[in-house]
Design a protein around this motif. Structure first.
Motif, PDB file in Angstrom:
ATOM      1  N   ASP A 141       0.963  -1.310   0.085  1.00 11.92           N
ATOM      2  CA  ASP A 141      -0.042  -0.030  -0.131  1.00 11.92           C
ATOM      3  C   ASP A 141       0.864   1.178   0.119  1.00 11.92           C
ATOM      4  N   ASN A 176      -8.926   7.654  -6.112  1.00 13.23           N
ATOM      5  CA  ASN A 176     -10.236   7.652  -6.342  1.00 13.23           C
ATOM      6  C   ASN A 176     -11.190   7.610  -5.132  1.00 13.23           C
ATOM      7  N   ALA A 179     -14.633   6.265  -4.543  1.00 10.24           N
ATOM      8  CA  ALA A 179     -14.935   5.130  -4.056  1.00 10.24           C
ATOM      9  C   ALA A 179     -14.242   4.754  -2.713  1.00 10.24           C
ATOM     10  N   SER A 180     -12.887   5.246  -2.420  1.00 10.08           N
ATOM     11  CA  SER A 180     -12.332   4.764  -1.589  1.00 10.08           C
ATOM     12  C   SER A 180     -12.578   5.642  -0.156  1.00 10.08           C
ATOM     13  N   ASP A 208      -5.157   9.499 -14.064  1.00 10.06           N
ATOM     14  CA  ASP A 208      -5.538   8.049 -13.719  1.00 10.06           C
ATOM     15  C   ASP A 208      -5.775   7.239 -15.151  1.00 10.06           C
ATOM     16  N   GLY A 227       1.911   3.231 -14.312  1.00  8.85           N
ATOM     17  CA  GLY A 227       3.638   3.220 -14.040  1.00  8.85           C
ATOM     18  C   GLY A 227       4.258   4.494 -14.726  1.00  8.85           C
ATOM     19  N   ASP A 229       3.689   7.765 -13.817  1.00  7.64           N
ATOM     20  CA  ASP A 229       3.704   8.714 -13.105  1.00  7.64           C
ATOM     21  C   ASP A 229       4.897   9.624 -12.883  1.00  7.64           C
ATOM     22  N   ILE A 303      -2.561   5.507  -3.830  1.00  9.24           N
ATOM     23  CA  ILE A 303      -2.113   4.152  -3.864  1.00  9.24           C
ATOM     24  C   ILE A 303      -1.765   3.854  -5.368  1.00  9.24           C
ATOM     25  N   GLN A 308       3.705   0.910  -7.603  1.00 13.27           N
ATOM     26  CA  GLN A 308       4.574   0.827  -8.821  1.00 13.27           C
ATOM     27  C   GLN A 308       5.979   0.565  -8.473  1.00 13.27           C
ATOM     28  N   ARG A 620     -11.376   0.203  -6.757  1.00  5.56           N
ATOM     29  CA  ARG A 620     -12.162  -0.260  -5.606  1.00  5.56           C
ATOM     30  C   ARG A 620     -13.544   0.269  -5.799  1.00  5.56           C
ATOM     31  N   HIS A 621     -14.584  -0.181  -4.938  1.00  4.87           N
ATOM     32  CA  HIS A 621     -15.837   0.208  -5.150  1.00  4.87           C
ATOM     33  C   HIS A 621     -16.366   0.587  -3.873  1.00  4.87           C
ATOM     34  N   SER A 624     -17.444  -2.182  -1.210  1.00  3.67           N
ATOM     35  CA  SER A 624     -16.725  -3.187  -0.834  1.00  3.67           C
ATOM     36  C   SER A 624     -15.459  -2.417  -0.189  1.00  3.67           C
ATOM     37  N   ASN A 625     -14.889  -3.389   0.548  1.00  2.63           N
ATOM     38  CA  ASN A 625     -13.661  -3.030   1.207  1.00  2.63           C
ATOM     39  C   ASN A 625     -12.469  -4.279   1.310  1.00  2.63           C
ATOM     40  N   ASN A 626     -11.466  -3.804   0.649  1.00  4.76           N
ATOM     41  CA  ASN A 626     -10.569  -4.652   0.423  1.00  4.76           C
ATOM     42  C   ASN A 626     -11.113  -6.295   0.346  1.00  4.76           C
TER      43      ASN A 626
HETATM   44  N1  LIG Z   1     -14.758   1.244  -0.705  1.00  6.55           N
HETATM   45  C1  LIG Z   1     -13.592   1.034  -0.390  1.00  6.55           C
HETATM   46  N2  LIG Z   1     -13.037   1.996   0.009  1.00  6.55           N
HETATM   47  C2  LIG Z   1     -11.497   1.908   0.457  1.00  6.55           C
HETATM   48  C3  LIG Z   1     -10.969   0.487   0.245  1.00  6.55           C
HETATM   49  C4  LIG Z   1     -11.656  -0.426  -0.449  1.00  6.55           C
HETATM   50  O1  LIG Z   1     -11.201  -1.627  -0.783  1.00  6.55           O
HETATM   51  N3  LIG Z   1     -12.994  -0.027  -0.708  1.00  6.55           N
HETATM   52  N4  LIG Z   1      -9.582   0.143   0.615  1.00  6.55           N
HETATM   53  C5  LIG Z   1      -9.081   1.160   1.469  1.00  6.55           C
HETATM   54  C6  LIG Z   1      -7.651   1.278   1.659  1.00  6.55           C
HETATM   55  S1  LIG Z   1      -6.926  -0.291   2.429  1.00  6.55           S
HETATM   56  C7  LIG Z   1      -6.868   2.112   0.743  1.00  6.55           C
HETATM   57  S2  LIG Z   1      -5.186   1.944   0.773  1.00  6.55           S
HETATM   58  C8  LIG Z   1      -7.450   3.041   0.459  1.00  6.55           C
HETATM   59  C9  LIG Z   1      -6.971   3.305  -1.325  1.00  6.55           C
HETATM   60  O2  LIG Z   1      -7.530   4.755  -1.475  1.00  6.55           O
HETATM   61  P1  LIG Z   1      -7.286   5.160  -3.028  1.00  6.55           P
HETATM   62  O3  LIG Z   1      -5.786   5.494  -3.046  1.00  6.55           O
HETATM   63  O4  LIG Z   1      -8.109   6.292  -3.485  1.00  6.55           O
HETATM   64  O5  LIG Z   1      -7.477   3.975  -3.773  1.00  6.55           O
HETATM   65  P2  LIG Z   1      -8.201   3.276  -5.295  1.00  6.55           P
HETATM   66  O6  LIG Z   1      -9.762   3.704  -5.491  1.00  6.55           O
HETATM   67  O7  LIG Z   1      -7.727   2.154  -5.504  1.00  6.55           O
HETATM   68  O8  LIG Z   1      -7.610   4.435  -6.355  1.00  6.55           O
HETATM   69  C10 LIG Z   1      -6.203   4.230  -6.810  1.00  6.55           C
HETATM   70  C11 LIG Z   1      -6.604   4.876  -8.177  1.00  6.55           C
HETATM   71  O9  LIG Z   1      -5.122   4.559  -9.052  1.00  6.55           O
HETATM   72  C12 LIG Z   1      -5.291   4.197 -10.498  1.00  6.55           C
HETATM   73  N5  LIG Z   1      -4.181   3.820 -10.925  1.00  6.55           N
HETATM   74  C13 LIG Z   1      -3.846   2.643 -11.040  1.00  6.55           C
HETATM   75  N6  LIG Z   1      -2.530   2.553 -11.760  1.00  6.55           N
HETATM   76  C14 LIG Z   1      -2.269   3.982 -11.727  1.00  6.55           C
HETATM   77  C15 LIG Z   1      -0.916   4.599 -12.343  1.00  6.55           C
HETATM   78  O10 LIG Z   1      -0.071   3.977 -12.771  1.00  6.55           O
HETATM   79  N7  LIG Z   1      -0.848   5.871 -12.229  1.00  6.55           N
HETATM   80  C16 LIG Z   1      -2.008   6.488 -11.628  1.00  6.55           C
HETATM   81  N8  LIG Z   1      -1.919   8.033 -11.561  1.00  6.55           N
HETATM   82  N9  LIG Z   1      -3.172   6.057 -11.277  1.00  6.55           N
HETATM   83  C17 LIG Z   1      -3.329   4.811 -11.376  1.00  6.55           C
HETATM   84  C18 LIG Z   1      -6.724   3.523 -10.288  1.00  6.55           C
HETATM   85  O11 LIG Z   1      -7.219   3.459 -11.565  1.00  6.55           O
HETATM   86  C19 LIG Z   1      -7.584   3.924  -9.268  1.00  6.55           C
HETATM   87  O12 LIG Z   1      -8.258   4.811  -9.668  1.00  6.55           O
HETATM   88  O13 LIG Z   1      -8.995   3.033  -0.027  1.00  6.55           O
HETATM   89  C20 LIG Z   1      -9.619   2.620   1.402  1.00  6.55           C
HETATM   90  N10 LIG Z   1     -10.927   2.708   1.286  1.00  6.55           N
END
Ligand SMILES: Nc1nc2c(c(=O)[nH]1)N[C@H]1C(S)=C(S)[C@@H](COP(=O)(O)OP(=O)(O)OC[C@H]3O[C@@H](n4cnc5c(=O)[nH]c(N)nc54)[C@H](O)[C@@H]3O)O[C@H]1N2
Ligand SMILES: Nc1nc2c(c(=O)[nH]1)N[C@H]1C(S)=C(S)[C@@H](COP(=O)(O)OP(=O)(O)OC[C@H]3O[C@@H](n4cnc5c(=O)[nH]c(N)nc54)[C@H](O)[C@@H]3O)O[C@H]1N2
Ligand code: SF4
Ligand SMILES: [Mo]
Length: 741
Positions: A141, A176, A179-180, A208, A227, A229, A303, A308, A620-621, A624-626
């Motif tokens: 992470d 994102n 969603a997250s 993204d 990859g 960025d 994330i 990466q 992520r949606h 859902s959560n992990n």
């Molecule tokens: N609903 C929900 N909420 C959560 C979680 C969950 O599973 N579900 N998990 C929790 C956890 S543990 C965490 S760590 C956080 C994470 O929270 P965020 O960091 O907001 O995670 P994501 O929604 O996965 O968004 C990551 C984004 O990175 C994009 N991405 C992928 N590869 C690359 C790339 O190479 N470059 C760029 N610029 N973008 C890229 C993806 O398309 C995605 O949109 O969310 C937390 N909240």
């Protein structure tokens, strides 16, 4: 809603994600009647998402474990707590005695940072065992961000967050939050805050490889090659120097290493990096100009930028941009919260410290450097599989499910079966805990008190909020800190029969002696009457930056004062903290840490990487959560969410059809099959599958999740791919082969 007789109202911070929303929960007859956002919460102001409502499902889930389980002849049988501890005492100490401390490994999962019982007492257990083999979700992470910020600001937990409520331009990469709900950025109701920012004339730009839900509410979205960025960000930093846009403002006297940064980026003109990141040179220049010229602006990477091969470089560059444009530690920019308790950057001498280093030891098999006291999760399987001194022979898993959450999960599952002994502290019999010999269940969040330990350090506003248990402990439940203390007692050779409450008093007194020196006895006396995490919280609040200092700052915070405000206390908007927040030996922001500067050459060597045929990323949606909420009916209903999203052009070229299945294989030699969803929200050449699915493994007990198991993305991701600086797994931009199933 008509009031139910005898209904009572309770206030509880949601422990399910980093937004930490305050909830109002109505109880009648010992049952949850309703859960809604707490409008009186000064921090989250009524916001709630569907997962918060699903706390009722979690509480009532018949599959949630309520008694310990012991594996006998390959089958789990319910056991008393005494028998479970006795089994651990019978099997764990001999392994420690015969093979040493490093023979006991630990995996620490995400939910352990959402329960103070777990996070505070895991520290005690790790200390009692003394193993170097600590593996956690952090290296799946955010370790790159913690490392880069640690090197720059002096502590692993000193991470700036966008001050979105005053920001005029927010550049967001690899996140994102729609969603997250935000990550390493505690920002309840991101949507509302983003809307307000835009209504003020502010601008949100999202980078993204997928046009995400967040991109959909932004002013601009740019696809980026997964990859890529580091190259975009290097191009932006180059532009700042090239076009004389560097403006440090009040940071000027607090920054070391500008010239080294300028030298490091000299070969990365936007025109040179454009193809590598898939973003036009003029766009790169424009982004840098807008960032520099907007009075209040911030860059935020999460994330997607961490998982990466250049995770640390990316995370560093994000804050290099914030510093060079004068937006770090500035209102409306990237700011540091000041947490009321537990924050290392409020402890010790302000403005200077020891800083961070890595590699104090290395992993036994592949020699990966230790980072923040951890070995990368990608090393766990080999550390279990490879014989020799220091081999991991026993594992204690604390709220972690690496069989689904770590790359090459099936390899890890096989490795877990070869362990001599495994304990899971978990609330489910799932894909990972099924490998354990003993499972020790945790309590429902509604039966537990709560205070967020890490998240106030990353919050958009300062606050102190405590939740009392909503419901009393049901029969036979044991608070997790007491379970952990039993393990501490066993590890210390005191035996499972030891009086853990007395042991807790003893460890507390040690802590106090370290913190309060000559006043230790008076402090211990002042804490009398409390125990467990509540006592640690009282200590941390009173010694903290807003605390009463045990009488030296009358009127300051105490546990009682925080508890007296059921919806929490507002401690105001973020304030500038440089130089006080820094803990670097120089007392300056280290803009050019040698470790990171040296890595720029690795990026240069990869600048001409050709475009891959197709690479995979996650997503992520909000429902859902992990890996672990797919058993909750409220969240599980609705369309299949474990789909393979592809661009129409890729679908056509690869022969994939919406609703049919795609077979995705990776370098692990394994494949998964996922239902195809076709959408131009994907960048061509990129496929997206969410992680945390694959609930069809034998031996798990997840009735609802098993009905629609989905596929485990991590079965095809490769545990050989890491960011070498942080040891973080590479989970995005990984080359796969995709064919119709
Ligand atoms: N609903 C929900 N909420 C959560 C979680 C969950 O599973 N579900 N998990 C929790 C956890 S543990 C965490 S760590 C956080 C994470 O929270 P965020 O960091 O907001 O995670 P994501 O929604 O996965 O968004 C990551 C984004 O990175 C994009 N991405 C992928 N590869 C690359 C790339 O190479 N470059 C760029 N610029 N973008 C890229 C993806 O398309 C995605 O949109 O969310 C937390 N909240
Ligand atoms: N491919 C891919 N893989 C990823 C990611 C990705 O984006 N893509 N994201 C990564 C990220 S950001 C993270 S944080 C990790 C998460 O990795 P993990 O932390 O390993 O996984 P979780 O799914 O959060 O599982 C948590 C475990 O804790 C248990 N649990 C839940 N609540 C409690 C409780 O109150 N007490 C106890 N004792 N146990 C509890 C659950 O039953 C489950 O077994 O996954 C990572 N894996
Ligand atoms: S956003 Fe949802 S899951 Fe996250 S803390 Fe708020 S209610 Fe809980
Ligand atoms: Mo995470």
């Amino acid at each position: 809603m008509a009031a139910v007789p005898d209904e009572t109202s309770h206030y509880r911070i949601c422990p399910l994600c980093e937004a930490c929303c305050g909830l109002q929960i109505r109880i009648a007859d010992g049952r949850v009647q309703s859960i809604r956002g707490d409008e009186a919460d000064p921090f989250s102001i009524g916001y709630i998402c569907p997962k918060g409502v699903a706390l009722k499902d979690l509480h009532e889930d018949p599959d949630r474990l309520r008694t310990p389980l012991i594996k006998r002849d390959g089958r789990f049988v319910p056991a008393s707590w005494e028998d479970a501890y006795a089994e651990i005492e019978r099997r764990l100490p001999p392994i420690l005695a015969a093979h040493g401390k490093d023979a006991v490994g630990f995996t620490l999962g995400n939910p352990s940072s959402h329960k103070y019982s777990l996070i505070l007492y895991t520290a005690r257990l790790l200390k009692a065992v003394g193993s170097k083999n600590i593996f956690s979700a952090s290296t799946l992470d955010q370790m790159p961000k913690q490392l880069s910020n640690g090197l720059m600001f002096g502590h692993w937990l000193t991470l700036p967050v966008p001050d979105i409520e005053r920001c005029g331009f927010l550049l967001m990469l690899g996140a994102n939050p729609m969603a997250s709900n935000g990550s390493l950025w505690t920002v309840p109701d991101f949507r509302g805050k983003a809307k307000a920012m835009r209504a003020r004339g502010g601008k949100l730009v999202v980078i993204d490889p997928r046009r995400t839900e967040t991109a959909a509410i932004a002013d601009e979205h740019h696809f980026i090659r997964p990859g890529g960025d580091a190259f975009l960000l290097l191009g932006m930093v180059h532009t700042l120097f090239d076009e004389n846009l560097v403006k440090l403002g009040r940071l000027a006297e607090h920054v070391n290493g500008i010239d080294d940064v300028q030298a490091a980026v000299k070969d990365f003109a936007p025109e040179r990096v454009a193809a590598r990141c898939g973003i036009a040179a003029e766009t790169i220049r424009d982004l840098a100009r807008t960032l520099a010229r907007t009075e209040r602006a911030a860059v935020y990477g999460r994330i997607g930028t961490c998982v990466q091969e250049f995770g640390t470089l990316n995370s560093w560059l994000v804050d290099v941009l914030n510093v060079l444009t004068g937006h770090l530690d500035q209102e409306g920019g990237a700011m540091f919260a000041k947490a009321a308790a537990f924050a290392p950057n409020t402890i010790g001498r302000p403005g200077t410290g020891r800083g961070v280093i890595t590699g104090r030891w290395t992993s036994r098999v592949s020699g990966k450097p230790e980072v923040y006291g951890e070995i990368p999760m990608n090393c766990l399987a080999e550390e279990i599989e490879t014989p020799g001194p220091g081999q991991v022979k026993a594992l204690i898993s604390i709220a972690s499910n690496p069989v689904l959450s770590a790359p090459n999960g099936p390899r890890l599952a096989a490795a877990l079966d070869s362990l001599e002994f495994m304990v899971s502290m978990d609330i489910y019999l799932n894909e990972t805990s099924r490998h354990a010999d003993v499972i020790l269940p945790g309590v429902s969040p509604l039966e537990d008190s709560h205070y967020d330990v890490p998240f106030p350090m990353f919050s958009v506003r300062n606050h102190a909020r405590y939740s009392a248990p909503v419901l009393p402990l049901s029969d036979g439940q044991v608070p997790e800190w007491q379970t952990m203390m039993k393990l501490v007692a066993i590890a210390r050779g005191l035996g499972a029969e030891a009086d853990v409450l007395a042991l807790d008093d003893e460890l507390l007194a040690d802590d106090v002696r370290k913190q309060a020196g000559p006043h230790a006895d008076a402090v211990v006396a002042a804490l009398a009457g409390r125990r467990g995490p509540e006592r640690l919280l009282d200590l941390a609040l009173r010694m903290g930056p807003y605390g009463d200092g045990f009488g030296t700052r009358p009127g300051g915070l105490t546990f009682e004062r925080v508890k007296a405000a059921p919806s929490g206390l507002d401690l105001g908007p973020l304030q500038p903290r440089i130089p006080e927040v820094l803990r670097t030996p120089s007392g300056k922001i280290e803009l050019a840490p040698p470790l990171v500067i040296a890595d720029v050459a690795r990026a240069a060597a990869r600048l001409d990487r050709p475009v891959d045929d197709i690479v995979i990323i996650g997503r992520r949606h909000v429902r859902s959560n992990n890996s672990w909420m797919h058993n909750l009916p409220l969240l599980a209903k609705g369309p299949n969410r474990c789909t393979a999203l592809v661009h129409p052009a890729d679908a056509q070229r690869l022969g994939l059809h919406a609703g049919a299945f795609a077979r995705i294989s990776g370098r692990t030699g394994r494949h998964i099959e996922a239902e195809v969803e076709v959408s131009d929200e994907m960048m061509p050449g990129v496929i997206s599958v969410p992680h945390g699915w694959g609930h069809d493994l034998p031996g798990a007990q997840l009735g609802v999740a098993a009905e629609r198991p989905g596929a485990n993305l991590n079965a095809v991701l490769d545990d050989a791919l890491t960011d070498p600086l942080s040891g973080n797994a590479v989970l995005g931009g990984v080359v796969v082969r995709v064919v119709p199933a």
